[in-house]
Design an enzyme around this catalytic site. Structure first.
Site, short mmCIF file in Angstrom:
data_model
loop_
_atom_site.label_atom_id
_atom_site.label_comp_id
_atom_site.label_asym_id
_atom_site.label_seq_id
_atom_site.Cartn_x
_atom_site.Cartn_y
_atom_site.Cartn_z
N TYR A 144 0.85 -1.19 0.00
CA TYR A 144 0.00 0.00 0.00
C TYR A 144 0.89 1.24 0.00
CZ TYR A 144 -3.50 3.38 1.58
OH TYR A 144 -4.34 4.47 1.69
N ASP A 239 9.32 2.75 -0.63
CA ASP A 239 8.31 3.36 0.20
C ASP A 239 8.66 3.04 1.65
OD1 ASP A 239 6.14 3.99 1.77
OD2 ASP A 239 4.64 3.13 0.43
N LYS A 267 5.04 8.73 8.86
CA LYS A 267 5.01 8.13 10.20
C LYS A 267 6.05 8.77 11.14
CE LYS A 267 2.05 5.20 8.39
NZ LYS A 267 0.61 5.50 8.44
#
Length: 428
Positions: A144, A239, A267
């Protein structure tokens, strides 16, 4: 536990918010039941609207690496907010943040701050296309990269949790430019590259997958992808929205000893604030406006409150490298304890771990990609989730999500978690 207030809030939320939540996995649709509404958090613990206390293994999906309400970070935000919450103009803090990132990730020459991981990944793909002049890119089933249209093809945890096979609103032309391969399958990538010769701008991957549970790369897999990208002049994008600054100071690149051409962050880089970034070597990054013609912009990019949160957290991690070994020790202790409990009762389980990322799959075979993750016993996981929640252990409400361990977690907390798992087995 009493969940009356959470139930009341969820009913109320559904009158004003689609599905009652602002991010789909929070709705507990996969595991069933009513989502828990959180009121506050401190250290390793969450406290819900009904006053229940939980040991937290989500940690805001990764950024709370030092625990919730980490005092130096809270103090830094409180001081900075007195200067205003936003300027829409350059600040010295943005420069210091970029310089700090470069010292922690040596293969990054230039970095652009954005406001989310989705924005970072979307911008990285656009940049790769602008740099190469090619349109297609390869992503991996179960990975994702945010909810930009091009990424919602076989996109892992969120859509898998809701059992959405195709996403309405994503046009066929966009889907046609998105090529997918199974994670950890190098031969499938080689086949796609050969079938789309000179048409592929980028390969984007979670170097350690976190959206089908925690799934590390098999030995030689990332090295094989790096070799393909070098030979075919394809931009290799990591990613690291989840893994960046969590698996090591330099993220998965450092931990796995392999460099990407572009890296995306989120994050941890925001310390809990909505922050993302993408960066890479100067040859590619100089094509971003205003240096080049690949346009990307954001009014709140480099927001001072977000920057001070991220800067304070990254600086702490850089100055205290032992945090990473201590995090891994705690996660390994949890791994070994859970494994012993399940194996003693002959419960088929696979526990994947790398650093402070870990996931439990009720499966009899290794979980190495989305197909093997999806074939695990989801019903048993859902029972496990609710049993642990009732015992004060807050796990991700989906079998397709990695758990995140924080430095604030104590040995007693981990022992309590292992004990709760033991109680769950007795109920089976």
């Amino acid at each position: 536990m009493n969940y009356n207030k959470s139930k009341e809030l969820f009913q109320r939320a559904q009158q004003s918010i689609p599905g009652g939540v602002n991010s789909p996995v929070r709705a507990f649709k996969s595991v069933g039941g009513t989502p828990v509404f959180i009121k506050k958090a401190k250290g390793a613990y969450l406290y819900d609207a009904d006053g229940n206390k939980y040991i937290d293994y989500i940690n805001s999906w990764g950024p709370m690496i030092l625990g919730h309400a980490y005092e130096p970070l809270v103090k830094a935000i409180q001081e900075k907010v007195l200067d205003s919450t936003s300027f829409g103009a350059p600040t010295e803090l943005e420069v210091e943040m970029a310089e700090l990132i470069k010292t922690m990730c040596p293969n990054i020459d230039l970095v652009r701050m954005v406001s989310s991981g989705t924005e970072a990944c979307m911008s990285a793909i656009r940049l790769a296309r602008g740099f190469t002049g090619k349109n297609k890119f390869i992503k991996f089933e179960g990975c994702y990269h945010g909810h930009a249209d091009a990424f919602l093809v076989k996109a892992g945890s969120g859509v898998a949790t809701l059992n959405i096979q195709t996403v309405p609103g994503v046009t066929a032309s966009i889907s046609n430019d998105t090529l997918t391969a199974p994670y950890n399958d190098l031969a499938a990538v080689e086949k796609l590259v050969n079938e789309n010769k000179n048409d592929i701008a980028a390969i984007i991957i979670e170097p350690v997958a976190g959206n089908m549970g925690c799934i590390p790369p098999l030995p030689g897999y990332l090295e094989g992808l790096r070799k393909i990208c070098d030979e075919e002049k394809i931009v290799f994008i990591f990613d690291e929205v989840m893994t960046g600054f969590r698996l090591a100071q330099g993220g998965a690149q450092e931990r796995l000893k392999i460099n990407a051409d572009l890296v995306t962050y989120g994050k941890v880089i925001g310390g809990g604030m909505p922050v993302g970034a993408f960066g890479g070597n100067k040859e590619i990054m100089q094509h971003i406006a205003p240096l080049g013609n690949v346009y990307q912009a954001g009014t709140l990019s480099g927001n001072p409150i977000a920057m001070i949160a991220g800067f304070t957290l990254l600086k702490t991690l850089k100055e205290n490298p032992s945090i990473y070994s201590e995090l891994e020790e705690k996660t390994s202790y949890l791994h070994n304890g859970l494994k012993k409990v399940f194996h003693e009762k002959s419960i088929p389980v696979v526990i994947n771990q790398l650093g402070s990322m870990i996931s439990v799959h009720f499966s009899e075979k290794p979980v190495i990609d989305f197909a093997t993750s999806a074939s695990s016993n989801i019903q048993t996981f859902n029972k496990f989730f609710h049993a642990m929640l009732k015992d004060g252990i807050y796990l991700p409400p989906s079998a397709f999500e990695t758990w995140f361990v924080s430095h604030a977690l104590s040995k007693n907390d981990i022992d309590r978690t292992i004990g709760a798992a033991e109680q769950f087995i007795k109920q089976l």
